[in-house]
Design an enzyme around this catalytic site. Sequence first.
Site, PDB file in Angstrom:
ATOM      1  N   ASP A 116     -73.736 -72.334   1.981  1.00  0.00           N
ATOM      2  CA  ASP A 116     -74.486 -71.176   2.441  1.00  0.00           C
ATOM      3  C   ASP A 116     -75.940 -71.196   1.986  1.00  0.00           C
ATOM      4  OD1 ASP A 116     -74.420 -70.489  -0.211  1.00  0.00           O
ATOM      5  OD2 ASP A 116     -72.963 -68.880   0.018  1.00  0.00           O
ATOM      6  N   ASP A 147     -68.167 -75.919   1.749  1.00  0.00           N
ATOM      7  CA  ASP A 147     -67.747 -74.726   1.032  1.00  0.00           C
ATOM      8  C   ASP A 147     -66.678 -74.037   1.885  1.00  0.00           C
ATOM      9  OD1 ASP A 147     -67.760 -72.725  -0.911  1.00  0.00           O
ATOM     10  OD2 ASP A 147     -69.234 -71.554   0.194  1.00  0.00           O
ATOM     11  N   ASP A 174     -74.941 -72.714  -3.358  1.00  0.00           N
ATOM     12  CA  ASP A 174     -74.752 -74.150  -3.164  1.00  0.00           C
ATOM     13  C   ASP A 174     -76.057 -74.935  -3.237  1.00  0.00           C
ATOM     14  OD1 ASP A 174     -71.982 -73.819  -2.687  1.00  0.00           O
ATOM     15  OD2 ASP A 174     -72.413 -73.186  -0.646  1.00  0.00           O
TER      16      ASP A 174
END
Length: 836
Positions: free
Chosen positions: A722, A523, A726
């Site tokens: 995180d 991410d 996700d």
Amino acid sequence: MAHNHTHSHNSSGGSCCSAHGGKAHGVTRDPVCGMTVDPNAGKPTATHEGRTFHFCSAGCHKKFTAAPDQYLTATDPVCGMTVDRASAEHFTHHKGQAFYFCSERCLKKFEAEPAKYLGDRPAPEPMPAGTEWTCPMHPEIVRDKPGSCPLCGMALEPMGVPTGEEGPNPELIDFTRRLWVSAVLSLPLLVITMGPMLGLPAREWLGERTAIWLEFVLATPVVLWAAIPFFHRGWESIVNRSPNMWTLISIGVGAAYIYSVVATLFPGIFPHQFRGHGGSVPVYFEAAAVIAALVFLGQVLELRARERTGSAIRALLDLAPKTARRIADDGSETDVPLDEVASGDRLRVRPGDSVPVDGIVVEGRSSIDESMITGEPVPVEKAEGDTVTGGTLNKNGSLVIRAERVGSETVLSQIVEMVAKAQRSRAPIQGLADRVSFYFVPTVVLVAILAFIVWAVFGPEPSMVFAIVSAVSVLIIACPCALGLATPMSIMTATGRGAQAGVLIKDAEALERFAKVDTLIVDKTGTLTEGRPKLTDVVTAGSFDEKRLLGLAASLERGSEHPLAEAIVEGASERGAKIENAADFEAVTGKGVQGKVGDASVSLGNRAMMEAMGLDTQALRQQADALRKDGKTAMFVAVDGKLAGIVAVADPVKATTAEAIRALHESGLKIIMATGDNALTAKAVADRLGIDAVRADMLPESKKALVDELRAAGASVAMAGDGVNDAPALAAADVGIAMGTGADVAVESAGITLVKGDLNGIVRARLLAKATIRNIRQNLFFAFVYNAAGVPVAAGVLYPIFGTLLSPMLAAAAMSLSSVSVISNALRLRRVNLDG
């Protein structure tokens, strides 16, 4: 009592200084709590016997004045020296208690083995009601009480988080006692049987029949008492049709002992081929006893090693205090056990105390040592509204916190639970060892039978003696205990090492899979970047004033909870823009915000919002695109229905990210950035960092779809995020990696959690995974090669060349040494370098 002079103390390897009445290198300590105090900081003081003492708080001052003699000196727990509490240079906390040391050497000795120097250890706490027990090698085995695994014979271990005061391992105590008995009785057996080879004619002095009967007397307690656990486990393995190392040990020891007993009691039933020197029948009592002693030696070494690998859990448990100081509604304060603290309680955290639970500061200011969570040695300033984590250390100020998460919900408890689960888990590679053992044991028994037949029929005289020796040797040397230890020892050691480095392994399978991963999805926000956007640019349209534009945007955004809003407000304050109150505030989902600031109608958002208002953004679109190409988020501002300008915000890339990306590329990983941000911003960040591919404008379900797509194409995928938005992708990946920073360290959907949320943690996890799998393969190789080579030698294939057979006793020694070599190799993981 020591008075201002130096003593030599041999056990510490150096000189120990006592500083009663003096100062050690200028250190001034609060004699009550042990905190260092600045004498010029205006803190409370007291005079006693002509000395001035300094205190960190009024509470410590009050305790001292009530009973000063209680706080003048302390005893070094290592060497026994008397140490002045107010000026001791070397000091530590352990399990909520303060300890003072005369030298750094004594301090280091204590920190390495505190239990060794604490004679008054608290009684072990009983296991909680309902505790279940499982096998480290076969987690499908779950029992409601302790015992041994019916499949492999290994002692069952309690599931869940240990209490921290569980005391010594009862199996280790029992096996150590049996080892001593076996060793004491085996030594004279060795003297009697091996003495003549070493020039000690003990057998000749005793006479052959007396020597045999003495061997019988010495070996019987070893076999019929000490080795009973071996026979019990061996019988269970046969009943459960799960042949393992104990099958071979029990058969080997039993065969040697039963044969020898029959030869001693009824020598006349043996044919003349069995007769040795003097017409007596050779016996192998020493083989049975020494085999048992050597197996116990290997087991004790293994159990001690397994205790050492659990040191990571015990160290984490020691971080949490046993009590908390609770503030009642009337303002009174009392110390209560930690398990009585409830969410919402107000707690006092004094200087030098560990924070008892996760909470929020409601009063006071201090610096907190959060190294156990972040790995950073620099203390973090905490004030009202900041979060604190249980187990971290309060340095110099007094805090009042409101308990938020208690018991098993705290970060520390979740870390301990993850480490405990990982150390009980097994890697898929272990299945290979289990399958081999299942077929290996019957094969060995068959080889032993064939060796017996071949030697009995075709061997030289006394052929039956050679047959028995070779059969028993095969059974002993083939013991697959090294095979059984190969994987669990490496996994347990690796998870402990990972915890020390801030890499929390949820299960062994994740560790093994991560070593094989070839694609890493990351991410952007919070993983590659700081996760805290900052204002970077203000672009005005026409003659609109920049500071006025920024002030209006910040006034409007002050009512928003979006992270970008906070960046605009902070940036406006830093640049001296006037921030006013906004009215009629409204957030337009997916577009932006609008409202009134004074007499002006202000709107802030994306191009879609401007176009919905009928405004043409063409004049500023080029500047907006340029900002986005530079990795910034550009937002249009409209005032009174006219396009006024752009404010741009960027989330800075973490300082460690670029170096970590290079290291991950070097380890063979392809890196894909998957982010919900727009394509221009995402590509700008990716180009700057050298990331292989970018997927932008992605929703959580889109990230999961990406994982599924890559896996369908044959890639082995790890996903780092995180752990909240996700979570679907983390669960779908071969390995999910949660980027935690305190409150987010325990994400159920992730196999690996990084305590400190940057990519260097992934580098460390990758290094650990590869080192662990390499270590397991080394162990399996040693075990397989050892057994493959040992069995034929024990069966006698070298006899035609060298004219000698491998005795059962030497076979037992070789078998135990193979286990020790596997344990030693696994423990090397404790020293593996995870910094590249």
